[in-house]
Design a protein around this motif. Structure first.
Motif, PDB file in Angstrom:
ATOM      1  N   LEU A  20       0.826  -1.217   0.000  1.00 47.06           N
ATOM      2  CA  LEU A  20       0.000   0.000   0.000  1.00 47.06           C
ATOM      3  C   LEU A  20       0.857   1.263   0.000  1.00 47.06           C
ATOM      4  O   LEU A  20       0.493   2.261  -0.631  1.00 47.06           O
ATOM      5  N   VAL A  21       1.996   1.251   0.698  1.00 45.50           N
ATOM      6  CA  VAL A  21       2.832   2.467   0.726  1.00 45.50           C
ATOM      7  C   VAL A  21       3.299   2.842  -0.679  1.00 45.50           C
ATOM      8  O   VAL A  21       3.619   4.007  -0.942  1.00 45.50           O
ATOM      9  N   LEU A 213       7.162   9.483   8.083  1.00 44.94           N
ATOM     10  CA  LEU A 213       6.371   9.284   6.861  1.00 44.94           C
ATOM     11  C   LEU A 213       7.155   9.764   5.650  1.00 44.94           C
ATOM     12  O   LEU A 213       7.234   9.082   4.633  1.00 44.94           O
ATOM     13  N   ASN A 214       7.763  10.938   5.760  1.00 45.16           N
ATOM     14  CA  ASN A 214       8.621  11.392   4.663  1.00 45.16           C
ATOM     15  C   ASN A 214       9.998  10.737   4.766  1.00 45.16           C
ATOM     16  O   ASN A 214      10.527  10.234   3.780  1.00 45.16           O
ATOM     17  N   LYS A 258       7.036   5.737  -0.045  1.00 49.69           N
ATOM     18  CA  LYS A 258       7.157   4.432  -0.707  1.00 49.69           C
ATOM     19  C   LYS A 258       8.095   3.487   0.036  1.00 49.69           C
ATOM     20  O   LYS A 258       7.962   2.267  -0.072  1.00 49.69           O
ATOM     21  N   THR A 259       9.056   4.040   0.749  1.00 51.00           N
ATOM     22  CA  THR A 259      10.003   3.182   1.476  1.00 51.00           C
ATOM     23  C   THR A 259       9.697   3.125   2.973  1.00 51.00           C
ATOM     24  O   THR A 259      10.520   2.628   3.751  1.00 51.00           O
ATOM     25  N   LEU A 260       8.516   3.617   3.373  1.00 52.59           N
ATOM     26  CA  LEU A 260       8.208   3.663   4.812  1.00 52.59           C
ATOM     27  C   LEU A 260       8.318   2.291   5.475  1.00 52.59           C
ATOM     28  O   LEU A 260       8.915   2.162   6.545  1.00 52.59           O
ATOM     29  N   ALA A 265      11.165  -0.964   9.420  1.00 48.20           N
ATOM     30  CA  ALA A 265      11.728  -2.239   9.884  1.00 48.20           C
ATOM     31  C   ALA A 265      13.154  -2.007  10.389  1.00 48.20           C
ATOM     32  O   ALA A 265      13.566  -2.525  11.436  1.00 48.20           O
ATOM     33  N   ARG A 266      13.915  -1.189   9.653  1.00 49.57           N
ATOM     34  CA  ARG A 266      15.300  -0.935  10.044  1.00 49.57           C
ATOM     35  C   ARG A 266      15.378   0.012  11.250  1.00 49.57           C
ATOM     36  O   ARG A 266      16.220  -0.174  12.141  1.00 49.57           O
TER      37      ARG A 266
END
Ligand SMILES: *Cc1c(COP(=O)(O)O)cnc(C)c1O
Length: 393
Positions: A20-21, A213-214, A258-260, A265-266
């Motif tokens: 979804l991201v 988020l950004n 898009k990479t959220l 996770a990291r």
């Protein structure tokens, strides 16, 4: 492209936040066929043939194509009916509060608020005739005694800064429901990857999109998500106050989002690895991170969240030791804020809590030797080595 060539397209409804991201809310058809939403940098839009004010597009009305993609994507991430992007986290918080509260209303707010929010409620809301009262978010039993006939809303934060304490969100929501209060949460520290507060029962989720988020420390933005009418009411307030997000910043936020899932996770893993390292270090007196088994809210965090977030704090015992540590860091960047790919380190005494007197700070657990880390996404080994050399006597 016709449907029969791609029979799945009609029914494919991605469920995973990781998908979804990247795809949720993509305009169909894509603007000019572009895979990436182009920046539509136009203040106003062709209105010929329109007979209805609803059709009016204008950046301040936050309804350009760049806004609309983000609204749909963020709504999907928060599992909300609707979402709104605005010019900053504070704009989102102001829109949320001002769309609900009027003169004479009473609002219950968590006691450990983000500094900007504390200033907003104590100075501006108070001046508008709104009564603000604090409660300890971890002691929801305090709420009953604070309830008034004029109580209208309750305001919390997903995780507190900088001790990353976790309010009793379930009890707070139950109380709000029981008494017909609008419940709002600033979920900046959690992000929808770790926690979806609307699913738990909050009415409005607010974010500083400046942060995770950004994710790249290069814009200021905010988000309001919730039921359609509530988000529309916040949007109306923001049209009047003029806090729209510029399309170029929308573009950057869409790119960052898009990479959220990958980044969170990291962030989660790095913060936990650093917290575990610090907990074993002889020069460190206390470590605050909800992922540590001895954190007072570890069990609640484990129940509510999918990840413990990227923020931790630790105490090196004195002003001098904290100053020396920050001077020696070589990889981590000494700066306030959080949520970017680079690890940021700050001393709450000098940044977020500088406005308080020493006794107020002590009461909140903000000691002179307290250091906050907002873990980035670098290799954890490099971050730990940086701390190791900076802590060596
Ligand atoms: C940064 C922050 C805000 C304010 O966001 P801006 O984008 O700087 O306006 C609000 N709440 C929390 C928890 C924050 O970290």
């Amino acid at each position: 492209m016709t449907d029969h060539q791609h029979p799945d397209n009609q029914h494919l409804d991605p469920q995973h936040l990781d998908t979804l991201v990247i795809h949720a809310g993509q305009s169909k058809p894509r603007l000019a066929g572009a895979v990436v939403t182009p920046i539509v940098q136009s203040a106003t839009f062709d209105f010929s043939g329109a007979h209805d004010g609803e059709a009016l597009r204008y950046i301040r009305y936050h309804n350009t194509p760049n806004h609309e993609v983000l609204h749909a994507r963020l709504a999907a991430l928060e599992n909300a009916e609707a979402a709104l992007v605005v010019a900053s986290g504070m704009a989102a918080i102001a829109a949320g509060l001002l769309s609900v509260l009027s003169a004479g209303d009473h609002v219950l707010v968590q006691d450990s608020l983000y500094g900007g929010t504390a200033a907003l409620v104590d100075q501006d809301l108070a001046r508008l005739g709104i009564d603000v009262e604090r409660f300890d978010g971890r002691r929801a039993e305090q709420l009953e005694a604070r309830l008034r006939p004029t109580t209208r809303a309750i305001y919390t934060e997903a995780l507190s800064n900088p001790l990353v304490l976790v309010a009793d969100h379930q009890a707070i929501i139950a109380f709000a429901r029981q008494h017909g209060l609008v419940s709002m949460i600033d979920a900046t520290f959690a992000t929808p990857i770790n926690f979806q507060p609307l699913d738990l029962g909050y009415d409005l989720a607010l974010h500083s999109a400046t942060k995770y988020l950004n994710g790249h420390s290069d814009i200021v933005a905010g988000v309001v998500a919730g039921q359609r009418e509530r988000v529309a009411a916040a949007g109306t307030v923001m049209r009047h106050l003029g806090g729209a997000l510029d399309p170029h910043a929308c573009f950057l936020l869409e790119r960052g989002l898009k990479t959220l899932a990958l980044r969170m996770a990291r962030h989660n893993a790095n913060a936990l690895a650093i917290a575990r390292f610090l907990a074993r270090h002889p020069a460190v007196r206390a470590v605050h991170h909800p992922g540590l088994e001895d954190h007072p809210d570890h069990a609640r965090a484990t129940r509510l969240f999918r990840g413990y977030g990227g923020v931790l704090a630790f105490d090196v015992g004195s002003d001098e030791a904290a100053a020396r540590l920050l001077d020696r860091l070589r990889v981590m960047v000494v700066a306030p804020s959080l949520g970017g790919v680079e690890t940021l380190v700050s001393r709450p005494k000098l940044t977020s809590h500088a406005g308080l007197d020493p006794q107020q700070r002590r009461q909140l657990g903000i000691t002179d030797g307290l250091v906050r880390i907002a873990a980035g996404v670098e290799a954890p080994e490099d971050l730990i080595r940086d701390l190791e050399q900076a802590l060596a006597s």
